[in-house]
Design an enzyme around this catalytic site. Structure first.
Site, PDB file in Angstrom:
ATOM      1  N   LYS A 170       2.658 -10.595  -3.567  1.00  0.00           N
ATOM      2  CA  LYS A 170       1.430 -11.491  -3.338  1.00  0.00           C
ATOM      3  C   LYS A 170       0.999 -11.939  -4.709  1.00  0.00           C
ATOM      4  O   LYS A 170       0.303 -13.268  -4.576  1.00  0.00           O
ATOM      5  CB  LYS A 170       0.239 -10.422  -2.871  1.00  0.00           C
ATOM      6  CG  LYS A 170       0.361 -10.262  -1.453  1.00  0.00           C
ATOM      7  CD  LYS A 170      -0.782  -9.608  -0.859  1.00  0.00           C
ATOM      8  CE  LYS A 170      -0.417  -8.216  -0.161  1.00  0.00           C
ATOM      9  NZ  LYS A 170      -0.751  -7.120  -0.997  1.00  0.00           N
ATOM     10  N   LYS A 200       1.912  -2.301 -13.908  1.00  0.00           N
ATOM     11  CA  LYS A 200       0.890  -2.901 -13.754  1.00  0.00           C
ATOM     12  C   LYS A 200      -0.046  -2.733 -15.074  1.00  0.00           C
ATOM     13  O   LYS A 200      -0.613  -3.742 -15.444  1.00  0.00           O
ATOM     14  CB  LYS A 200      -0.074  -2.381 -12.597  1.00  0.00           C
ATOM     15  CG  LYS A 200       0.614  -3.051 -11.040  1.00  0.00           C
ATOM     16  CD  LYS A 200      -0.631  -2.955  -9.922  1.00  0.00           C
ATOM     17  CE  LYS A 200       0.065  -3.261  -8.821  1.00  0.00           C
ATOM     18  NZ  LYS A 200      -0.695  -3.231  -7.676  1.00  0.00           N
ATOM     19  N   LYS A 226      10.835  -8.003  -6.784  1.00  0.00           N
ATOM     20  CA  LYS A 226      10.521  -7.955  -5.344  1.00  0.00           C
ATOM     21  C   LYS A 226       9.297  -9.202  -5.205  1.00  0.00           C
ATOM     22  O   LYS A 226       8.601  -9.459  -5.882  1.00  0.00           O
ATOM     23  CB  LYS A 226       9.818  -6.465  -4.942  1.00  0.00           C
ATOM     24  CG  LYS A 226       8.488  -6.625  -5.111  1.00  0.00           C
ATOM     25  CD  LYS A 226       7.835  -5.317  -4.415  1.00  0.00           C
ATOM     26  CE  LYS A 226       6.262  -5.182  -4.965  1.00  0.00           C
ATOM     27  NZ  LYS A 226       5.333  -4.887  -4.380  1.00  0.00           N
TER      28      LYS A 226
HETATM   29  P1  TYM Z   1       0.682  -3.911  -0.556  1.00  0.00           P
HETATM   30  O1  TYM Z   1      -0.321  -4.291  -0.212  1.00  0.00           O
HETATM   31  O2  TYM Z   1       1.433  -4.137  -2.069  1.00  0.00           O
HETATM   32  O3  TYM Z   1       1.776  -4.146   0.323  1.00  0.00           O
HETATM   33  C1  TYM Z   1       1.635  -4.077   1.720  1.00  0.00           C
HETATM   34  C2  TYM Z   1       2.907  -3.500   2.576  1.00  0.00           C
HETATM   35  O4  TYM Z   1       3.986  -4.327   2.405  1.00  0.00           O
HETATM   36  C3  TYM Z   1       5.054  -4.109   1.732  1.00  0.00           C
HETATM   37  N1  TYM Z   1       5.889  -4.880   0.675  1.00  0.00           N
HETATM   38  C4  TYM Z   1       7.060  -5.162   0.809  1.00  0.00           C
HETATM   39  N2  TYM Z   1       8.211  -4.908   1.810  1.00  0.00           N
HETATM   40  C5  TYM Z   1       9.157  -5.633   1.657  1.00  0.00           C
HETATM   41  N3  TYM Z   1       9.496  -6.486   0.654  1.00  0.00           N
HETATM   42  C6  TYM Z   1       8.504  -6.710  -0.337  1.00  0.00           C
HETATM   43  N4  TYM Z   1       8.820  -7.603  -1.143  1.00  0.00           N
HETATM   44  C7  TYM Z   1       7.185  -6.149   0.079  1.00  0.00           C
HETATM   45  N5  TYM Z   1       5.890  -6.283  -0.880  1.00  0.00           N
HETATM   46  C8  TYM Z   1       5.167  -5.628  -0.120  1.00  0.00           C
HETATM   47  C9  TYM Z   1       4.661  -2.604   0.926  1.00  0.00           C
HETATM   48  O5  TYM Z   1       5.433  -1.293   0.702  1.00  0.00           O
HETATM   49  C10 TYM Z   1       3.430  -2.360   1.797  1.00  0.00           C
HETATM   50  O6  TYM Z   1       3.961  -1.288   2.951  1.00  0.00           O
HETATM   51  N6  TYM Z   1      -0.681   0.762  -1.962  1.00  0.00           N
HETATM   52  C11 TYM Z   1      -0.293  -0.210  -0.955  1.00  0.00           C
HETATM   53  C12 TYM Z   1      -1.651  -0.159   0.030  1.00  0.00           C
HETATM   54  C13 TYM Z   1      -2.005   0.927   0.647  1.00  0.00           C
HETATM   55  C14 TYM Z   1      -1.398   1.706   1.504  1.00  0.00           C
HETATM   56  C15 TYM Z   1      -2.243   2.969   1.679  1.00  0.00           C
HETATM   57  C16 TYM Z   1      -0.183   1.753   2.073  1.00  0.00           C
HETATM   58  C17 TYM Z   1      -3.138   1.546   0.380  1.00  0.00           C
HETATM   59  N7  TYM Z   1      -3.379   2.826   1.085  1.00  0.00           N
HETATM   60  C18 TYM Z   1      -2.099   4.073   2.584  1.00  0.00           C
HETATM   61  C19 TYM Z   1      -0.025   2.951   3.095  1.00  0.00           C
HETATM   62  C20 TYM Z   1      -0.609   3.890   3.329  1.00  0.00           C
HETATM   63  C21 TYM Z   1       0.051  -1.632  -1.561  1.00  0.00           C
HETATM   64  O7  TYM Z   1      -0.470  -1.875  -2.617  1.00  0.00           O
HETATM   65  O8  TYM Z   1       0.811  -2.322  -0.623  1.00  0.00           O
END
Ligand code: TYM
Length: 345
Positions: A214, A130, A211
């Site tokens: 969003k 990032k 991957k």
């Molecule tokens: P984020 O918002 O990027 O993604 C949310 C969830 O979706 C999963 N994910 C995917 N799984 C499979 N294939 C993909 N292409 C894909 N893109 C995203 C992510 O692994 C995630 O489970 N840092 C985290 C948010 C967060 C969080 C937490 C998660 C903040 N605090 C505490 C768990 C526990 C994030 O940016 O996820």
């Protein structure tokens, strides 16, 4: 529904004693099928095994402040909450809340940050990627893992169901918990990540080497399938998904693009790999794409219908989030009190 703030205590939120789950999603755009498969569908499938807290990580969304518009963040945060319920999370048993509504997250994040060596943060691949892409890098982006550790540890969660891209964050959370426990005394259980066997990393349809994301989906049509896309948009994205010049439909030795389509089909249909290979043998990628389209539309139709119902009623979401916040605060306050006692602050 009214908010029963004073009636919630850390001990009466969940009716039965089960292991605890916490997970969350950043409200940085419309959720896509990768978020659904990698995270939300696992939450839904396993929700009865655990006591669950599902958070909307709106404080994390500020780590790249140049990308934030207040109205959009507010809207997206509510959209994510509505999608949790629309996808099948039971709002009567799970605690659904905005991260920013529980001040303990930011408070504990400071304390955990003090227990986190810089070297651990410097090794985080998400930070490296990032920060290479960003014009300026905030210190919040650097200390992002301490806040994520606080999200998890403040509820003493045992399991964190996430996609594969989050595994390093779960690992560092364990390290931070261990370091806190070592420095100040036993407080936090060490959480474990929960990952799918297939579908833990859904790739971009237009670029199956990266991957599905969003933020990329905001600017590149055909990159992702959003949970709120109309069938015609989904059709375009799937039919133009990158494959290869061949035609054989097999899991082993498949090119990244074909493998991605096959895994999507596998996860959404629930069919076994041998059955899938038999079904698609000799039929080419066009047929695979059409069948996948059918599966995706069938999966998303009821989610979209429920989403529309939920978002038509503003009060419903207000109440849901207010109650979720009150419950989450009751648990978080108890952990913060314990941490204050242990650290002497
Ligand atoms: P984020 O918002 O990027 O993604 C949310 C969830 O979706 C999963 N994910 C995917 N799984 C499979 N294939 C993909 N292409 C894909 N893109 C995203 C992510 O692994 C995630 O489970 N840092 C985290 C948010 C967060 C969080 C937490 C998660 C903040 N605090 C505490 C768990 C526990 C994030 O940016 O996820």
């Amino acid at each position: 529904m009214t908010v029963l703030e004073n009636t919630y205590t850390a001990d009466n939120i969940f009716k039965t004693d089960k292991k605890r789950v916490l997970s969350g999603i950043q409200p940085t755009g419309i959720l896509h099928i990768g978020n659904y498969i990698g995270a939300i569908s696992v939450w839904v499938q396993k929700q009865h095994e655990f006591n669950n807290l599902f958070m909307i990580a709106n404080l994390h969304a500020l780590t790249i402040p140049e990308a934030v518009k207040a109205d959009v963040l507010r809207h997206n945060s509510r959209m994510v909450a509505a999608l949790y319920v629309a996808c099948g999370i039971d709002p009567d048993s799970a605690v659904i809340f905005l991260q920013s509504d529980v001040p303990g997250h930011a408070y504990l994040s400071w304390i955990l940050g003090c227990c986190t060596p810089m070297g651990w943060l410097e090794r985080m691949t998400q930070f490296k990627t990032k920060s290479e892409q960003a014009e300026s890098v905030s210190s919040g982006l650097f200390t992002y893992p301490a806040l994520q550790a606080a999200d998890i540890l403040i509820y003493k969660a045992n399991f964190v169901p996430v996609g594969e891209d989050q595994s390093q964050h779960v690992e560092i959370t364990r390290d931070i918990a261990q370091r806190f426990n070592h420095l100040f005394g036993e407080c936090f259980p060490l959480p474990q990540g929960l990952y799918r066997e297939a579908g833990a990393r859904v790739m971009g349809l237009d670029d199956p080497t990266a991957k599905m994301s969003k933020s990329v989906a905001e600017t590149r049509k055909g990159h992702a399938i959003s949970l709120l896309d109309e069938p015609s948009v989904i059709k375009k994205a799937i039919m133009s998904a990158v494959t290869d010049p061949g035609s054989e439909v097999r899991f082993e030795h498949a090119s990244p693009g074909v493998k991605n389509l096959l895994v999507l089909y596998e996860v959404l249909s629930g069919e076994s790999r041998p059955a899938i290979e038999e079904k698609f043998a000799g039929k080419g990628y066009g047929f695979l794409k059409r069948e996948l389209l059918d599966q995706v539309v069938r999966t998303l139709e009821p989610i979209q219908k429920r989403y529309r119902e939920i978002t038509e009623d503003e009060r419903y979401l207000d109440d849901l989030l207010a109650n979720g916040a009150a419950k989450a605060r009751a648990i978080a306050d108890q952990t913060v009190a314990e941490v204050r006692r242990l650290t002497g602050v």
